[in-house]
Design an enzyme around this catalytic site. Structure first.
Site, PDB file in Angstrom:
ATOM      1  N   ARG A 183      46.562  42.987  35.923  1.00 48.63           N
ATOM      2  CA  ARG A 183      45.567  43.934  36.430  1.00 48.63           C
ATOM      3  C   ARG A 183      44.569  43.157  37.271  1.00 48.63           C
ATOM      4  NH1 ARG A 183      40.811  43.639  33.613  1.00 48.63           N
ATOM      5  NH2 ARG A 183      40.851  42.380  31.711  1.00 48.63           N
ATOM      6  N   ARG A 187      35.799  47.882  40.359  1.00 47.00           N
ATOM      7  CA  ARG A 187      34.725  48.704  39.810  1.00 47.00           C
ATOM      8  C   ARG A 187      34.043  49.477  40.932  1.00 47.00           C
ATOM      9  NH1 ARG A 187      32.079  43.845  36.376  1.00 47.00           N
ATOM     10  NH2 ARG A 187      33.924  43.313  35.149  1.00 47.00           N
ATOM     11  N   ARG A 260      50.150  23.477  35.789  1.00 45.15           N
ATOM     12  CA  ARG A 260      49.306  23.207  36.945  1.00 45.15           C
ATOM     13  C   ARG A 260      48.100  22.433  36.435  1.00 45.15           C
ATOM     14  NH1 ARG A 260      50.563  23.241  42.016  1.00 45.15           N
ATOM     15  NH2 ARG A 260      48.611  24.196  42.703  1.00 45.15           N
ATOM     16  N   ARG A 291      37.327  26.242  44.652  1.00 43.65           N
ATOM     17  CA  ARG A 291      35.955  26.682  44.416  1.00 43.65           C
ATOM     18  C   ARG A 291      35.003  25.499  44.344  1.00 43.65           C
ATOM     19  NH1 ARG A 291      36.127  28.985  38.154  1.00 43.65           N
ATOM     20  NH2 ARG A 291      37.061  27.166  37.176  1.00 43.65           N
ATOM     21  N   GLU A 316      36.780  21.809  43.291  1.00 45.83           N
ATOM     22  CA  GLU A 316      37.930  21.893  42.402  1.00 45.83           C
ATOM     23  C   GLU A 316      39.216  21.998  43.215  1.00 45.83           C
ATOM     24  OE1 GLU A 316      39.490  25.127  39.143  1.00 45.83           O
ATOM     25  OE2 GLU A 316      37.408  24.429  38.960  1.00 45.83           O
ATOM     26  N   TYR A 364      47.859  29.931  27.903  1.00 41.86           N
ATOM     27  CA  TYR A 364      46.481  29.841  28.366  1.00 41.86           C
ATOM     28  C   TYR A 364      45.587  30.672  27.454  1.00 41.86           C
ATOM     29  CZ  TYR A 364      42.263  30.193  31.070  1.00 41.86           C
ATOM     30  OH  TYR A 364      40.950  30.132  31.448  1.00 41.86           O
ATOM     31  N   ASP A 366      41.422  31.921  26.823  1.00 41.60           N
ATOM     32  CA  ASP A 366      39.978  31.900  26.958  1.00 41.60           C
ATOM     33  C   ASP A 366      39.416  31.411  25.632  1.00 41.60           C
ATOM     34  OD1 ASP A 366      39.673  32.717  29.586  1.00 41.60           O
ATOM     35  OD2 ASP A 366      39.723  34.853  29.075  1.00 41.60           O
TER      36      ASP A 366
END
Length: 381
Positions: A183, A187, A260, A291, A316, A364, A366
């Protein structure tokens, strides 16, 4: 009579997973030793203080969650500030756009003012993509490019997604699987808060404070590589919590898993405010970095930014992982999934070893979901 081992648990890896499990083990009165091959604890959360600024040495980390138990746990160890993640995208057209995609983004991109206008443009572009897929005989997107186009349309994809994603993964979007993007946040409000979680922030004083608190009172050894003295380390505890690379634990018998990685070019600048935001993404394919992070904005706000006349920034750079580099993002394609399942089958047979965390599970995470998993896992300690 069985000889008692010096420790109940050897914890290999002092990142967030290892530190959280160490905390729970100590709460239960278990004897623990934490080892880490790096010269510091904290894993990728480690912060290095430079000119009074906590530098996120291994990339930006923003804690966010709607899990009240997780939020209560971390705040019981150290207070958090009220940092809100509102990244900016510097696009190839020379303009700055707000992320996630919201009415500020759409207003800058199309010169519109109302949600109805934005919805009309996006839905029209999505319809064009759906028609092209039908013409190809596809009922669903077959690659990341088609997936992104079907979610947000052509303009947003080409300006703000395509170049950044190809840099991040080192592959063309048409060669990446569609499932990488499940997704995309869109917004139709003027809201620049990237996350929708109930809680968000950075530990006051940086992440080192959090990790130190979680591991308080526990024996820790840094610059200590489990694999350099594996025979000894496997005998000094009743059980092992392993948070390192799963394939390395099994001596790469089924092949190496792919990642990666990212590297950072960090500079101290003689100015108080370089970009006015903690994170600015560069979405153009011709810009080699993804970034720029300006670290002081994680913990300094308003006039406080200007009280320190210096600032620290990090460019980065993503790249393919090579031996000796830090593994960051698992490459969850068919090849690697087939290999990791073989390793996980071996791991399920282990009686003395608990595999936990990003590298040991080859997924991965969070930070908050990782801690939720550790909270659930600690019940079996």
């Amino acid at each position: 009579m069985t000889e008692t081992r010096p420790y109940d648990y050897l914890i290999v890896g002092a990142g967030l997973a290892g530190a959280t499990l160490a905390y729970f083990a100590r709460q239960k009165g278990l004897r623990c030793l934490i080892i880490d091959k790096r010269p510091n604890i904290g894993g990728n959360l480690f912060c290095e203080n430079t000119e009074g600024i906590n530098v996120h040495k291994y990339g930006a980390h923003i804690f966010h969650t709607s899990d009240e138990e997780v939020w209560s746990l971390v705040n019981s160890r150290t207070p958090f500030n009220n940092f809100i993640n509102s990244p900016i995208a510097c696009a190839p057209d020379g303009n700055l756009y707000n992320l996630p995609f919201n009415m500020n983004t759409f207003s800058r991109l199309w010169g519109i003012k109302t949600p109805e206008e934005a919805i009309r443009i996006i839905e029209a572009q999505k319809a064009e993509v759906a028609e092209r897929l039908r013409a190809k005989g596809h009922s669903t997107p077959s690659n990341l490019e088609e997936q992104a186009l079907s979610l947000v349309g052509r303009d947003i994809y080409e300006l703000l997604i395509k170049g950044y994603t190809e840099k991040q993964w080192g592959r063309k979007c048409v060669d990446l699987p569609a499932f990488i993007i499940k997704r995309l946040p869109v917004r139709f409000t003027f809201d620049n808060n990237y996350f929708t979680d109930k809680f968000q922030g950075i530990p006051a004083g940086g992440y080192n404070v959090l990790i130190d608190s979680l591991t308080q009172g526990i024996e820790r050894r840094t610059s200590t590589d489990f694999f350099e003295n594996r025979e000894l380390f496997e005998t000094i505890s009743e059980k092992i919590i392993f948070t390192g690379p799963l394939d390395q634990f099994y001596d790469y018998r089924f092949g190496k898993l792919e990642y990666r990685t990212v590297s950072f070019e960090t500079q101290t600048l003689e100015q108080p405010n370089f970009q006015g935001n903690a994170v600015v993404n560069y979405t153009g394919r011709d810009v080699p970095f993804t970034r720029i992070i300006e670290h002081k904005h994680f913990e300094m706000f308003g006039a406080e930014v200007y009280r320190n006349p210096l600032t620290v920034i990090s460019h980065e750079y993503p790249s393919e992982w090579r031996s000796g580099a830090d593994p960051y993002y698992p490459v969850n394609d068919a090849r690697n999934e087939a290999i990791v399942e073989k390793y996980k089958a071996l791991a399920r047979q282990e009686k003395r070893v608990i595999f936990a965390g990003r590298l040991a599970e080859y997924r991965y995470y969070d930070m908050a979901p990782l801690m939720r998993n550790m909270i659930d896992l600690q019940e079996s300690l």
